[in-house]
Design a protein around this motif. Structure first.
Motif, PDB file in Angstrom:
ATOM      1  N   ALA A  60       0.825  -1.209   0.000  1.00 28.76           N
ATOM      2  CA  ALA A  60       0.000   0.000   0.000  1.00 28.76           C
ATOM      3  C   ALA A  60       0.860   1.260   0.000  1.00 28.76           C
ATOM      4  O   ALA A  60       0.586   2.216  -0.743  1.00 28.76           O
ATOM      5  CB  ALA A  60      -0.947  -0.006   1.197  1.00 28.76           C
ATOM      6  N   ILE A  61       1.900   1.294   0.822  1.00 28.42           N
ATOM      7  CA  ILE A  61       2.737   2.492   0.897  1.00 28.42           C
ATOM      8  C   ILE A  61       3.470   2.716  -0.415  1.00 28.42           C
ATOM      9  O   ILE A  61       3.532   3.846  -0.936  1.00 28.42           O
ATOM     10  CB  ILE A  61       3.726   2.387   2.078  1.00 28.42           C
ATOM     11  N   GLU A  79       4.461  10.759   8.538  1.00 30.62           N
ATOM     12  CA  GLU A  79       3.318  11.397   7.879  1.00 30.62           C
ATOM     13  C   GLU A  79       3.215  10.980   6.421  1.00 30.62           C
ATOM     14  O   GLU A  79       2.117  10.742   5.901  1.00 30.62           O
ATOM     15  CB  GLU A  79       3.429  12.918   7.989  1.00 30.62           C
ATOM     16  N   ASP A  80       4.366  10.916   5.722  1.00 26.12           N
ATOM     17  CA  ASP A  80       4.360  10.466   4.327  1.00 26.12           C
ATOM     18  C   ASP A  80       3.860   9.027   4.228  1.00 26.12           C
ATOM     19  O   ASP A  80       3.077   8.690   3.334  1.00 26.12           O
ATOM     20  CB  ASP A  80       5.768  10.556   3.731  1.00 26.12           C
ATOM     21  N   ALA A  86      -2.834   5.473   3.006  1.00 28.08           N
ATOM     22  CA  ALA A  86      -4.239   5.799   2.809  1.00 28.08           C
ATOM     23  C   ALA A  86      -4.601   5.812   1.330  1.00 28.08           C
ATOM     24  O   ALA A  86      -5.690   5.375   0.933  1.00 28.08           O
ATOM     25  CB  ALA A  86      -4.550   7.161   3.437  1.00 28.08           C
ATOM     26  N   THR A  87      -3.678   6.290   0.507  1.00 29.85           N
ATOM     27  CA  THR A  87      -3.919   6.362  -0.932  1.00 29.85           C
ATOM     28  C   THR A  87      -3.749   5.003  -1.602  1.00 29.85           C
ATOM     29  O   THR A  87      -4.564   4.579  -2.425  1.00 29.85           O
ATOM     30  CB  THR A  87      -2.965   7.382  -1.577  1.00 29.85           C
ATOM     31  N   GLY A  88      -2.686   4.311  -1.243  1.00 26.29           N
ATOM     32  CA  GLY A  88      -2.364   3.053  -1.903  1.00 26.29           C
ATOM     33  C   GLY A  88      -3.246   1.897  -1.500  1.00 26.29           C
ATOM     34  O   GLY A  88      -3.409   0.941  -2.265  1.00 26.29           O
ATOM     35  N   ASP A 146      -1.477   1.242   8.397  1.00 26.60           N
ATOM     36  CA  ASP A 146      -0.439   2.268   8.457  1.00 26.60           C
ATOM     37  C   ASP A 146      -1.000   3.681   8.420  1.00 26.60           C
ATOM     38  O   ASP A 146      -0.273   4.643   8.667  1.00 26.60           O
ATOM     39  CB  ASP A 146       0.541   2.094   7.287  1.00 26.60           C
ATOM     40  N   THR A 147      -2.290   3.836   8.105  1.00 26.22           N
ATOM     41  CA  THR A 147      -2.869   5.173   8.066  1.00 26.22           C
ATOM     42  C   THR A 147      -2.977   5.785   9.458  1.00 26.22           C
ATOM     43  O   THR A 147      -3.005   7.003   9.603  1.00 26.22           O
ATOM     44  CB  THR A 147      -4.259   5.154   7.420  1.00 26.22           C
ATOM     45  N   VAL A 148      -3.057   4.951  10.494  1.00 23.88           N
ATOM     46  CA  VAL A 148      -3.204   5.467  11.855  1.00 23.88           C
ATOM     47  C   VAL A 148      -2.088   4.985  12.781  1.00 23.88           C
ATOM     48  O   VAL A 148      -1.915   5.523  13.873  1.00 23.88           O
ATOM     49  CB  VAL A 148      -4.565   5.072  12.468  1.00 23.88           C
TER      50      VAL A 148
END
Length: 374
Positions: A60-61, A79-80, A86-88, A146-148
């Motif tokens: 995802a990252i 943060e990156d 979140a996007t991937g 990984d988003t949180v």
């Protein structure tokens, strides 16, 4: 039984397959779709043969970093990494759902953090979810959330996550598809004399010393140390683990035919509570003990106050604590006392506890039924 046969449908009713970022995502940031389609085809054959499948998927990252144009593969900062994940994750879950759907298999997404599997109640909730999805014939696709997740509440690699998922789901085997094809006697990129170790009967200090902490591709977050730690966690739940090279097409089929890889055969399966305890990555505190207490624990005894020499941490009754002798954790269990009371009675005879505490004491600091040796 050959090494690969331990992971065949006949011997392994539930299998966890972990796929690393370097295998799933090409250097240009796109999914290696043809390769992944071959893996899914093999998984579909296994599913048809009666094997329940759980996928732990990285990527995802890496996928999100390409879409957002982030440097360092999206790992330049926490943060990156969160933004990239979140996007991937949307692209990753869509890809899995589409490819599994082409074989009439339904995918379900599960995003987990370290806390989800360290907290007993949430662990049981995750376990129940896995059980229901598998009973319905669904293929869960798991990734770390990984988003949180922050540094304090994250696994940091999907190797150990895969092993913890195997515990929660009661899986019998874990295959880590990786950019390396197993454990070598030394780093094969630096030592041409290094040889592949095909089977590791026990994970002692000499085996851990062979590991290399780096990720060969630079794209993932794991390394050989993470894979060996994953093997320890898998063993705690009675699951075999294999490290298998995934760069070639149809890596699972190649492993089944050639048996090339490193297999860590598991000991006998332990009870669910003890497997959860042994597989935990964190503890709330520590109770220090003397050599006599350590010997008694090895013989199956509970930890009594008389054998304790010190208490560290701010834990509560029911929290998970490590039992330590000479700086080494030898056992893990659920504390029968808050840290303050444990400190008061450490080193004291059982006959004196009521007077010290002012109430009827519990017999053990950690009962043997709520303890596991490490």
């Amino acid at each position: 039984m050959t090494r690969a046969d331990r992971f065949a449908p006949a011997a392994c009713p539930t299998l966890v397959v972990k796929i690393g970022s370097a295998l799933l995502v090409a250097p240009d940031g796109h999914v290696r779709r043809d390769w992944l389609a071959g893996v899914v085809s093999n998984l579909a054959e296994r599913h048809k043969a009666g094997q329940k499948i759980i996928i732990v998927s990285s990527g995802a990252i890496a996928l999100g970093a390409r879409r957002l144009g982030l440097p360092g593969g999206g790992r330049a900062s926490l943060e990156d990494a969160q933004a990239a994940a979140a996007t991937g994750q949307i692209a990753l879950s869509h890809c899995w759902a589409e490819l599994l759907g082409s074989h009439d298999l339904t995918a379900a997404q599960m995003l987990l953090t370290l806390d989800d599997l360290e907290d007993r109640r949430r662990y049981l909730n995750a376990s129940a979810t896995f059980g229901r999805l598998l009973a319905l014939g669904v293929v869960p696709v798991v990734n770390e959330n990984d988003t949180v997740a922050t540094e304090e509440i994250r696994f940091g690699d999907n190797d150990r996550l895969a092993a913890r998922v195997a515990q929660a789901a009661g899986a019998h085997g874990v295959i880590l598809l990786s950019d390396v094809d197993g454990l070598y006697t030394a780093n094969p990129q630096r030592d041409p004399q290094a040889t592949l170790i095909e089977e590791v009967p026990s994970l002692d200090a000499s085996v851990m010393a062979m590991a290399d902490t780096g990720s060969a591709s630079g794209m993932g977050s794991g390394g050989m140390v993470a894979k060996l730690l994953a093997a320890k966690i898998a063993h705690a739940g009675g699951a075999h683990l294999a490290i298998v090279g995934g760069k070639q097409d149809d890596p699972l089929g190649v492993f089944a035919r050639t048996h090339r890889g490193t297999v860590f055969p598991a000991p006998a399966r332990s009870g669910a509570r003890k497997a959860w305890l042994k597989g935990r990555l964190t503890a709330k505190g520590r109770i220090l003990v003397d050599a006599g207490a350590a010997k008694a624990l090895a013989g199956g005894a509970s930890l009594l106050p008389a054998g304790a020499t010190g208490v560290e941490g701010a834990f509560r009754r029911g929290d998970v604590i490590d039992i330590v002798v000479a700086g080494h954790a030898i056992a893990r269990g659920l504390s029968e006392y808050d840290a303050g009371e444990a400190l008061l009675i450490a080193g004291k005879r059982s006959a004196d506890l009521a007077a010290i505490l002012g109430h009827a004491p519990r017999a053990a600091l950690v009962h043997r039924d709520h303890m596991v040796l490490l």
